[in-house]
Design a protein around this motif. Structure first.
Motif, PDB file in Angstrom:
ATOM      1  N   GLY A 178      13.918 -41.872 -45.429  1.00 24.03           N
ATOM      2  CA  GLY A 178      13.823 -42.329 -46.883  1.00 24.03           C
ATOM      3  C   GLY A 178      12.273 -42.052 -47.105  1.00 24.03           C
ATOM      4  N   ARG A 179      11.376 -42.696 -46.022  1.00 18.88           N
ATOM      5  CA  ARG A 179       9.865 -42.582 -46.334  1.00 18.88           C
ATOM      6  C   ARG A 179       9.535 -40.813 -46.334  1.00 18.88           C
ATOM      7  N   ALA A 180      10.184 -39.992 -45.746  1.00 15.29           N
ATOM      8  CA  ALA A 180       9.701 -38.880 -45.659  1.00 15.29           C
ATOM      9  C   ALA A 180      10.401 -38.322 -47.308  1.00 15.29           C
ATOM     10  N   GLN A 181      11.373 -38.702 -47.703  1.00 12.35           N
ATOM     11  CA  GLN A 181      11.605 -38.223 -49.244  1.00 12.35           C
ATOM     12  C   GLN A 181      10.561 -39.029 -50.262  1.00 12.35           C
ATOM     13  N   VAL A 182      10.137 -40.019 -50.027  1.00  7.60           N
ATOM     14  CA  VAL A 182       8.966 -40.494 -50.870  1.00  7.60           C
ATOM     15  C   VAL A 182       7.715 -39.739 -50.480  1.00  7.60           C
ATOM     16  N   ARG A 183       7.412 -39.432 -49.264  1.00 13.24           N
ATOM     17  CA  ARG A 183       5.990 -38.516 -49.057  1.00 13.24           C
ATOM     18  C   ARG A 183       6.352 -37.252 -49.850  1.00 13.24           C
ATOM     19  N   ALA A 184       7.334 -36.608 -49.683  1.00 15.38           N
ATOM     20  CA  ALA A 184       7.551 -35.233 -50.344  1.00 15.38           C
ATOM     21  C   ALA A 184       7.521 -35.162 -51.830  1.00 15.38           C
ATOM     22  N   LYS A 185       7.751 -36.389 -52.173  1.00 18.33           N
ATOM     23  CA  LYS A 185       7.882 -36.634 -53.838  1.00 18.33           C
ATOM     24  C   LYS A 185       6.625 -36.971 -54.563  1.00 18.33           C
ATOM     25  N   SER A 186       5.706 -37.800 -53.824  1.00 16.06           N
ATOM     26  CA  SER A 186       4.485 -38.524 -54.253  1.00 16.06           C
ATOM     27  C   SER A 186       3.346 -38.241 -53.478  1.00 16.06           C
ATOM     28  N   VAL A 187       3.359 -37.787 -52.217  1.00 17.82           N
ATOM     29  CA  VAL A 187       2.147 -37.838 -51.488  1.00 17.82           C
ATOM     30  C   VAL A 187       1.507 -36.376 -51.032  1.00 17.82           C
TER      31      VAL A 187
ATOM     32  N   ALA B 170      -2.514 -29.353 -50.454  1.00 19.49           N
ATOM     33  CA  ALA B 170      -2.456 -30.648 -50.922  1.00 19.49           C
ATOM     34  C   ALA B 170      -2.042 -30.792 -52.393  1.00 19.49           C
ATOM     35  N   PHE B 171      -2.987 -30.289 -52.923  1.00 11.43           N
ATOM     36  CA  PHE B 171      -3.129 -30.436 -54.480  1.00 11.43           C
ATOM     37  C   PHE B 171      -1.928 -29.528 -55.332  1.00 11.43           C
ATOM     38  N   ALA B 172      -1.533 -28.442 -54.678  1.00 16.97           N
ATOM     39  CA  ALA B 172      -0.351 -27.808 -55.135  1.00 16.97           C
ATOM     40  C   ALA B 172       0.883 -28.370 -55.340  1.00 16.97           C
ATOM     41  N   SER B 173       1.188 -29.338 -54.682  1.00 15.20           N
ATOM     42  CA  SER B 173       2.368 -30.005 -54.644  1.00 15.20           C
ATOM     43  C   SER B 173       2.247 -31.152 -55.910  1.00 15.20           C
ATOM     44  N   GLU B 174       0.982 -31.160 -56.480  1.00 20.24           N
ATOM     45  CA  GLU B 174       0.668 -32.128 -57.413  1.00 20.24           C
ATOM     46  C   GLU B 174       1.338 -33.741 -57.222  1.00 20.24           C
ATOM     47  N   PRO B 175       0.733 -34.049 -55.985  1.00 16.72           N
ATOM     48  CA  PRO B 175       0.992 -35.387 -55.650  1.00 16.72           C
ATOM     49  C   PRO B 175       0.296 -36.439 -56.440  1.00 16.72           C
ATOM     50  N   LYS B 176       1.090 -37.762 -56.319  1.00 14.72           N
ATOM     51  CA  LYS B 176       0.585 -38.862 -57.113  1.00 14.72           C
ATOM     52  C   LYS B 176      -0.339 -39.540 -56.342  1.00 14.72           C
ATOM     53  N   VAL B 177      -0.492 -39.370 -54.977  1.00 14.52           N
ATOM     54  CA  VAL B 177      -1.540 -39.937 -54.119  1.00 14.52           C
ATOM     55  C   VAL B 177      -1.866 -38.721 -52.968  1.00 14.52           C
ATOM     56  N   LEU B 178      -3.138 -38.871 -52.850  1.00 14.40           N
ATOM     57  CA  LEU B 178      -3.785 -37.702 -51.842  1.00 14.40           C
ATOM     58  C   LEU B 178      -4.522 -38.643 -50.748  1.00 14.40           C
ATOM     59  N   PHE B 179      -3.697 -38.730 -49.433  1.00 12.04           N
ATOM     60  CA  PHE B 179      -4.378 -39.395 -48.510  1.00 12.04           C
ATOM     61  C   PHE B 179      -5.347 -38.444 -47.634  1.00 12.04           C
ATOM     62  N   ALA B 180      -6.545 -38.816 -47.237  1.00 13.65           N
ATOM     63  CA  ALA B 180      -7.425 -37.763 -46.454  1.00 13.65           C
ATOM     64  C   ALA B 180      -8.001 -38.522 -45.275  1.00 13.65           C
ATOM     65  N   ASP B 181      -7.992 -38.023 -44.186  1.00 20.18           N
ATOM     66  CA  ASP B 181      -8.395 -38.669 -43.044  1.00 20.18           C
ATOM     67  C   ASP B 181      -9.362 -37.877 -42.296  1.00 20.18           C
ATOM     68  N   GLU B 182     -10.767 -38.364 -42.567  1.00 17.12           N
ATOM     69  CA  GLU B 182     -11.910 -37.725 -42.110  1.00 17.12           C
ATOM     70  C   GLU B 182     -11.982 -36.116 -42.585  1.00 17.12           C
ATOM     71  N   PRO B 183     -11.777 -36.001 -43.797  1.00 14.16           N
ATOM     72  CA  PRO B 183     -11.709 -34.529 -44.300  1.00 14.16           C
ATOM     73  C   PRO B 183     -12.973 -33.426 -44.176  1.00 14.16           C
ATOM     74  N   THR B 184     -13.799 -34.309 -43.960  1.00 17.57           N
ATOM     75  CA  THR B 184     -15.236 -33.344 -43.846  1.00 17.57           C
ATOM     76  C   THR B 184     -15.713 -33.435 -42.360  1.00 17.57           C
ATOM     77  N   GLY B 185     -14.819 -34.158 -41.336  1.00 19.64           N
ATOM     78  CA  GLY B 185     -15.379 -34.509 -40.059  1.00 19.64           C
ATOM     79  C   GLY B 185     -15.505 -33.229 -39.099  1.00 19.64           C
TER      80      GLY B 185
END
Length: 236
Positions: free
Chosen positions: A78-87, A155-170
């Motif tokens: 269920g969580r995977a479906q939410v991530r696919a839809k919104s994240v 990440a943006f191509a899926s046009e998510p509602k929320v984008l989570f980024a973990d140390e994206p410039t690290g």
């Protein structure tokens, strides 16, 4: 509208020395379309909190709603479906598939989600991140900055509602990191995507509308940017 709602979140793990509390009694509301930086020293619980909010991990107790869905009441499917839809996700390590070209890396999740004309959309987003001339190159043929731009396009191509980024410039040098930061916020504004970032970089945190500082799993500071157009509410 709250795109993320967290209520009384606790995360405890077993260790050789007994139970270890990573997140304790944390409440958080994130408004749709805002940008938030989660900062703090190593071991403060930043990445754990991001994983919980994104549904990559589950809290020991408490409730998290992501884009209206109560992900704490769901199983992994269920969580995977939410991530696919919104994240969408952007990680420090890029996480590109080495056997796929830049275009194919962006296309793959679109195809898995049944997006019509996945190739056309993938090309559009690679153009948006300045890589139209590199679409047929493989990750090993790309610089670190180019690989991160592919990851951002994916990440943006899926046009998510929320984008989570973990140390994206690290893993990037200073100049390349600055370009990636600009790209993230340009797309955030254009698509009204909510950004939730974990970072050690103050220049990245300063671009966000809100900064939340964690220490030992607790919120110790909650600051609005003076330039914030939309607020984020932290529950009492």
């Amino acid at each position: 509208m709250h795109i993320i709602e967290a209520r009384n979140i606790n995360k405890t793990v077993r260790s050789v020395d007994g139970d270890l509390t990573i997140i304790e009694s944390l409440d958080l509301n994130v408004e749709e379309g805002t940008s938030i930086a989660i900062v703090g020293a190593s071991g403060s619980g930043k990445s754990t909190l991001l994983a919980l909010l994104a549904g990559l991990d589950v809290p020991s107790s408490g409730q998290i709603k992501l884009a209206g869905d109560d992900i704490t009441s769901m199983d992994e499917e269920g969580r995977a479906q939410v991530r696919a839809k919104s994240v969408g996700f952007v990680f420090q390590s890029f996480q590109l598939l080495p056997g796929l070209s830049a275009l194919e890396n962006v296309m793959l999740p679109l195809e898995l989600h049944g997006v019509a004309d996945a190739g056309g959309r993938a090309k559009t987003y690679l153009e948006r991140v300045g890589l139209s001339h590199r679409i047929n190159h493989y990750p090993k043929q790309l610089s670190g900055g180019e690989q991160q731009r592919v990851a951002i396009a994916r990440a943006f191509a899926s046009e998510p509602k929320v984008l989570f980024a973990d140390e994206p410039t690290g893993n990037l040098d200073s100049a390349t990191g600055l370009k990636v930061i600009e790209l993230l916020f340009d797309l955030n504004v254009e698509q009204k995507t909510t950004l939730v970032l974990v970072t050690h970089e103050q220049r990245l945190a300063d671009r966000c509308q809100r900064q939340i500082t964690l220490s030992a799993g607790d919120v110790v500071s909650d600051l609005n940017s003076s330039n914030a157009a939309i607020g984020l509410e932290l529950s009492e």
